[in-house]
Scaffold this active site. Structure first.
Site, mmCIF file in Angstrom:
data_model
loop_
_atom_site.group_PDB
_atom_site.id
_atom_site.type_symbol
_atom_site.label_atom_id
_atom_site.label_comp_id
_atom_site.label_asym_id
_atom_site.label_seq_id
_atom_site.Cartn_x
_atom_site.Cartn_y
_atom_site.Cartn_z
ATOM 1 N N ARG A 1 36.259 -31.910 2.425
ATOM 2 C CA ARG A 1 35.621 -32.613 3.798
ATOM 3 C C ARG A 1 35.381 -31.308 4.831
ATOM 4 N NH1 ARG A 1 35.780 -38.293 4.502
ATOM 5 N NH2 ARG A 1 34.905 -37.781 6.627
ATOM 6 N N HIS B 1 47.200 -20.164 -6.064
ATOM 7 C CA HIS B 1 46.365 -19.277 -6.829
ATOM 8 C C HIS B 1 44.815 -19.227 -6.359
ATOM 9 C CE1 HIS B 1 45.068 -18.689 -11.391
ATOM 10 N NE2 HIS B 1 44.230 -18.094 -10.524
ATOM 11 N N GLU C 1 49.507 -16.336 -7.848
ATOM 12 C CA GLU C 1 49.173 -16.304 -9.173
ATOM 13 C C GLU C 1 47.699 -15.757 -9.098
ATOM 14 O OE1 GLU C 1 50.552 -19.525 -11.251
ATOM 15 O OE2 GLU C 1 48.602 -20.484 -10.878
ATOM 16 N N HIS D 1 52.044 -25.105 -16.372
ATOM 17 C CA HIS D 1 50.990 -25.940 -16.840
ATOM 18 C C HIS D 1 51.043 -27.039 -17.522
ATOM 19 C CE1 HIS D 1 46.476 -25.111 -16.994
ATOM 20 N NE2 HIS D 1 46.504 -26.095 -17.811
ATOM 21 N N GLY E 1 51.706 -28.094 -9.964
ATOM 22 C CA GLY E 1 50.694 -28.402 -9.046
ATOM 23 C C GLY E 1 50.346 -29.645 -9.142
ATOM 24 N N HIS E 2 49.368 -29.972 -10.224
ATOM 25 C CA HIS E 2 48.374 -30.952 -10.499
ATOM 26 C C HIS E 2 49.073 -32.191 -10.452
ATOM 27 C CE1 HIS E 2 44.573 -32.770 -11.587
ATOM 28 N NE2 HIS E 2 45.432 -33.413 -12.607
#
Length: 237
Positions: free
Chosen positions: A18, A43, A70, A190, A213-214
């Site tokens: 946004r 990252h 990273e 990951h 993270g995700h």
């Protein structure tokens, strides 16, 4: 105890959707620290589609925990890392347009390239980590390159966990043992999540750091950021 480093890329993705500064990436990073995270990971990619180079520069002086940058070691990335001097740099073999990291380094064929990078970052006082799969030869060549740590690419573990968690963890345990034998530190990341993290840590309790993270940001939509970080830390106890 294994440290939890929160990757805040997805927070920047939401902000960038946004424009403006909502959510505030810097505030979220500080809140993650306040809620118990022992590190912050970013990252930055060449197109700056989530974390921007300016974010990296702004975060360094305000963070109180470990800062991990990273990315693929392009000239621009190397220059940024040497300017910021984070606690750790994690090198991944990502193409510029790659959505997310999906493989580890071929450390054997990239030995001279990686060795030069380890020397460059090491001379600057930055701890080095190389993103690898579970192939023990790749881990051995990471050690030959002079890496302080390797980060195990855990997506194969996460994808197989629901089918057969014993089979899923087995190659990672072996890779972790080889890493320890070679005298390197061990990170992992990951697709680690509240579903699979505790079992991973139970089998490899000497992991130095997990970078998440995700899944963590997705969980925070339901649980709230503070509660989510607490839950992830509980998986590492």
């Amino acid at each position: 105890m294994t440290k939890l480093s929160v990757n805040i890329n997805k927070v920047a993705t939401l902000r960038n959707a946004r424009g403006g500064n909502n959510p505030d990436v810097e505030k979220v990073a500080l809140d993650c620290e306040a809620f118990g995270a022992e590190g912050i990971t970013v990252h930055p990619r060449p197109d700056e589609r989530h974390i921007r180079y300016a974010d990296v520069l702004a975060l360094r002086p305000i963070l109180r925990t470990e800062f991990n940058i990273e990315g693929y070691p392009s000239k621009e990335f190397i220059d940024l890392v040497l300017k910021v001097k984070p606690h750790q740099v994690t090198l991944v073999p990502d193409a510029p347009d790659q959505i997310t990291s999906n493989s580890g380094w071929d450390t054997k064929n990239n030995l001279s390239f990686l060795t030069e990078l380890m020397d460059t970052f090491g001379e600057a006082g930055i701890r080095t980590s190389i993103f690898v799969g579970t192939d023990t030869e790749m881990i051995e060549y990471a050690a030959k390159a002079g890496a302080d740590r390797v980060e195990l690419y855990t997506e194969p573990y996460a994808s197989q966990y629901g089918k057969n968690r014993e089979a899923a963890i087995a190659p990672f345990v072996e890779a972790a043992k080889v890493t320890r034998k070679l005298g390197m530190g061990l990170n992992a990341g990951h697709d680690l999540s509240l579903e699979n993290l505790a079992y991973f840590h139970e089998n490899i309790p000497w992991v130095d750091e997990v970078s998440i993270g995700h899944a963590l940001i997705c969980d925070a939509l339901y649980l709230g950021l503070k509660k989510t970080i607490e839950e992830y830390k509980n998986c590492l106890r």
